[in-house]
Design a protein around this motif. Structure first.
Motif, mmCIF file in Angstrom:
data_model
loop_
_atom_site.group_PDB
_atom_site.id
_atom_site.type_symbol
_atom_site.label_atom_id
_atom_site.label_comp_id
_atom_site.label_asym_id
_atom_site.label_seq_id
_atom_site.Cartn_x
_atom_site.Cartn_y
_atom_site.Cartn_z
ATOM 1 N N THR A 341 0.840 -1.201 0.000
ATOM 2 C CA THR A 341 0.000 0.000 0.000
ATOM 3 C C THR A 341 0.876 1.252 0.000
ATOM 4 O O THR A 341 0.614 2.217 -0.743
ATOM 5 C CB THR A 341 -0.918 -0.003 1.239
ATOM 6 O OG1 THR A 341 -1.718 -1.197 1.242
ATOM 7 C CG2 THR A 341 -1.839 1.206 1.240
ATOM 8 N N TYR A 342 1.902 1.226 0.813
ATOM 9 C CA TYR A 342 2.832 2.365 0.879
ATOM 10 C C TYR A 342 3.469 2.631 -0.483
ATOM 11 O O TYR A 342 3.530 3.780 -0.949
ATOM 12 C CB TYR A 342 3.886 2.077 1.933
ATOM 13 C CG TYR A 342 5.053 3.039 1.931
ATOM 14 C CD1 TYR A 342 4.928 4.330 2.445
ATOM 15 C CD2 TYR A 342 6.287 2.649 1.409
ATOM 16 C CE1 TYR A 342 5.995 5.209 2.434
ATOM 17 C CE2 TYR A 342 7.355 3.515 1.394
ATOM 18 C CZ TYR A 342 7.210 4.797 1.916
ATOM 19 O OH TYR A 342 8.273 5.670 1.883
ATOM 20 N N ILE A 345 0.925 4.186 -3.178
ATOM 21 C CA ILE A 345 0.474 5.591 -3.071
ATOM 22 C C ILE A 345 1.635 6.579 -3.029
ATOM 23 O O ILE A 345 1.414 7.784 -2.971
ATOM 24 C CB ILE A 345 -0.418 5.776 -1.818
ATOM 25 C CG1 ILE A 345 0.303 5.349 -0.543
ATOM 26 C CG2 ILE A 345 -1.705 4.978 -1.982
ATOM 27 C CD1 ILE A 345 1.112 6.406 0.138
ATOM 28 N N ASP A 348 1.658 9.171 -5.930
ATOM 29 C CA ASP A 348 0.561 10.124 -5.810
ATOM 30 C C ASP A 348 0.843 11.125 -4.694
ATOM 31 O O ASP A 348 0.575 12.325 -4.827
ATOM 32 C CB ASP A 348 -0.739 9.371 -5.538
ATOM 33 C CG ASP A 348 -1.954 10.293 -5.555
ATOM 34 O OD1 ASP A 348 -1.875 11.370 -6.184
ATOM 35 O OD2 ASP A 348 -2.981 9.934 -4.941
ATOM 36 N N ALA A 349 1.391 10.647 -3.577
ATOM 37 C CA ALA A 349 1.729 11.537 -2.465
ATOM 38 C C ALA A 349 2.810 12.523 -2.868
ATOM 39 O O ALA A 349 2.756 13.713 -2.501
ATOM 40 C CB ALA A 349 2.168 10.711 -1.259
ATOM 41 N N MET A 379 -5.923 1.008 0.930
ATOM 42 C CA MET A 379 -5.805 2.022 -0.111
ATOM 43 C C MET A 379 -6.811 3.145 0.101
ATOM 44 O O MET A 379 -6.522 4.324 -0.131
ATOM 45 C CB MET A 379 -5.998 1.387 -1.490
ATOM 46 C CG MET A 379 -4.841 0.512 -1.946
ATOM 47 S SD MET A 379 -3.323 1.450 -2.192
ATOM 48 C CE MET A 379 -3.815 2.565 -3.499
ATOM 49 N N SER A 383 -5.506 6.824 0.685
ATOM 50 C CA SER A 383 -5.866 7.755 -0.391
ATOM 51 C C SER A 383 -6.650 8.939 0.153
ATOM 52 O O SER A 383 -6.469 10.081 -0.307
ATOM 53 C CB SER A 383 -6.686 7.031 -1.458
ATOM 54 O OG SER A 383 -5.935 5.997 -2.060
ATOM 55 N N ILE A 386 -4.288 11.406 1.584
ATOM 56 C CA ILE A 386 -3.606 12.191 0.540
ATOM 57 C C ILE A 386 -4.547 13.259 -0.008
ATOM 58 O O ILE A 386 -4.158 14.417 -0.206
ATOM 59 C CB ILE A 386 -3.106 11.256 -0.581
ATOM 60 C CG1 ILE A 386 -2.015 10.321 -0.046
ATOM 61 C CG2 ILE A 386 -2.586 12.056 -1.771
ATOM 62 C CD1 ILE A 386 -1.586 9.257 -1.033
#
Length: 490
Positions: A341-342, A345, A348-349, A379, A383, A386
């Protein structure tokens, strides 16, 4: 109802008292008559028994000077009238001719027609003592044949049963008085029963009528521990459950209406945008610059994707609600899922200039769960952090183990959630900032789906209180996974 039950109780008590008195009265009167008859014959038998040898000898032994044997028998009987119970009113003796049965004398004048020849007299005429009587007869008699001075006689004892009739009459009068008293008592008891039994039933009836009218607030008082008291308690419990059920139904109906309204609203916005841009393109074919047409087509595609996401989320929730979405359980490393998961994303982060930190121990166990669904939850919450953290924010992803459960926590320093909205963020279509949520592409269903997934894993998804700005959300998961029943329940 009260009047009807009261009348029935009175009738039952009256019938019970009357029946009891009739049975007891008949038994007592019959017993008195039987006792009187038995006592009569026992007394006569004792008089002529071995204990009264002198009496029998005097009856049967004639003197030399006697001229009339019947007169002497009468004299002896008069002398021994006490042992025979002769009172010359109700009981008398007669001396009869042993051959013809003709009355020769007695303690009372003989009837004009003579003494009636009874079965006992007939027995005595044959030379046998007559000791027989019927309960239904209106007299008692005994006939004993004797011989005196060569002549045969019959000692005949006749009782009119007047004493027994008087006793029975007195007893009958007493029974009638007892019956009257019993009827009065039965009426009083019926009122008492009506107070202790009919009144609670009437209250139950009133309560049921109120429930039928839709009023569930009334609670009946339990005044006893018997069956009626248990029935009253059951009624109170039923009324409470009905009220709770109706409240739940009303809440569910309101949620259904809100859900339909929200779905309609969520779909209407992208449909309106698609139609507006499509009409613009259609009206300006050949006149719009290529760059603008490309921009309009991009908007149409984005709105179409948004509709597709909404429909996909609705389909997912529908499967959860209907029980058609089963979990595919398997063992997998929980730490690997957090790390995946890290990594997913991270880009995107970085596009939002966020700093993302990952903190977890090396000894996290494997867990038994539906990996795809758990990744979907992870997620979703990352998300959201974020999306709702202003650019340049800080997001910390941490994980660990607590007993037989593992957890993952996402902390950010974003816009957070007002205290008044925290209890509603897991509701379907609920958004704190609806305009901003739509702009970021949110449907308001993500956290609802995530919570459904965690509940089916017998886990939990909740907000963690914090003093700093932002939001902290935590998910927990049992290491051994849910039971088979929970994994397949709807």
């Amino acid at each position: 109802m009260r009047k009807s039950l009261h009348i029935k109780l009175v009738l039952i008590m009256v019938l019970l008292i009357v029946s009891l008195m009739v049975v007891v009265g008949a038994f007592l009167m019959n017993s008195v008559t039987g006792y009187y008859i038995n006592d009569f014959y026992q007394q006569i038998a004792d008089a002529f028994g071995p204990d009264n040898v002198d009496f029998v000898r005097n009856l049967e032994t004639a003197t030399q000077e006697e001229e009339d044997g019947a007169e002497m028998v009468e004299t002896v009987l008069s002398a021994y009238a006490g042992i025979l119970g002769v009172d010359r009113r109700n009981r008398n003796f007669f001396v009869l001719d042993g051959a013809t049965g003709r009355c020769l004398g007695g303690s009372a004048p003989a009837p004009e027609a003579g003494v009636t020849v009874t079965p006992n007299i007939s027995e005595a005429l044959l030379g046998r003592p007559g000791f027989d009587s019927s309960v239904t007869a209106d007299y008692m008699d005994a006939a004993i044949p004797i011989t005196r001075g060569g002549e045969s006689y019959i000692v005949y004892i006749l009782d009119s049963r007047e004493t027994a009739r008087q006793l029975n009459a007195s007893m009958f009068s007493l029974i009638l008085e007892a019956l009257a008293l019993g009827l009065i008592i039965s009426v009083l008891l019926s009122f008492l029963l009506a107070k202790t039994m009919v009144d609670p039933i009437q209250r139950l009836t009133d309560g049921i009528e109120e429930v039928a009218r839709g009023d569930f607030s009334r609670k009946l008082e339990v005044t006893s521990g018997d069956e009626i008291g248990q029935l009253t308690e059951s009624f109170n419990t039923m009324a409470q459950r009905l009220e709770a059920t109706i409240d739940e139904l009303e809440k569910a109906e309101q949620e259904r209406k809100d859900f339909v309204a929200n779905v309609s609203h969520e779909l209407r916005t992208p449909l309106t945008n698609i139609r507006s841009y499509a009409e613009t393109l259609d009206d300006g074919v050949g006149d719009l610059p290529g760059e603008m047409e490309h921009k309009f087509l991009g908007v149409i595609l984005n709105e179409s994707d948004r509709m597709a996401h909404i429909l996909q989320d609705l389909l997912t929730l529908s499967r959860f609600d209907s029980g058609r979405s089963e979990l595919h359980l398997a063992w997998f490393p929980f730490a690997q899922a957090v790390d995946d998961t890290y990594q997913a994303i991270l880009m995107d982060a970085q596009n939002h200039a966020h700093t993302v930190e990952l903190a977890m121990p090396d000894d996290l166990p494997q867990v038994r769960a539906d990996r795809e669904r758990i990744m979907q939850v992870m997620m979703n919450i990352v998300s959201n952090a974020i999306k709702y953290t202003p650019d340049g924010g800080r997001i910390v992803i941490s994980a660990g183990r607590a007993g037989e459960r593992v957890w993952m926590e996402v902390d950010d320093n974003g816009i957070g959630i007002p205290q008044g909205d925290r209890d509603r963020i897991f509701e379907r279509f609920y958004r704190v900032d609806k305009a901003r949520s739509r702009q970021s592409g949110g449907t308001g269903l993500g956290l609802s789906i995530a919570q459904e997934i965690m509940l089916r894993h017998q886990g939990a998804l909740y907000l963690v209180d914090k003093e700093d700005p932002g939001l902290t959300i935590c998910m927990e998961l049992p290491v051994a996974g849910p039971g088979e029943e929970a994994a397949h329940e709807g």
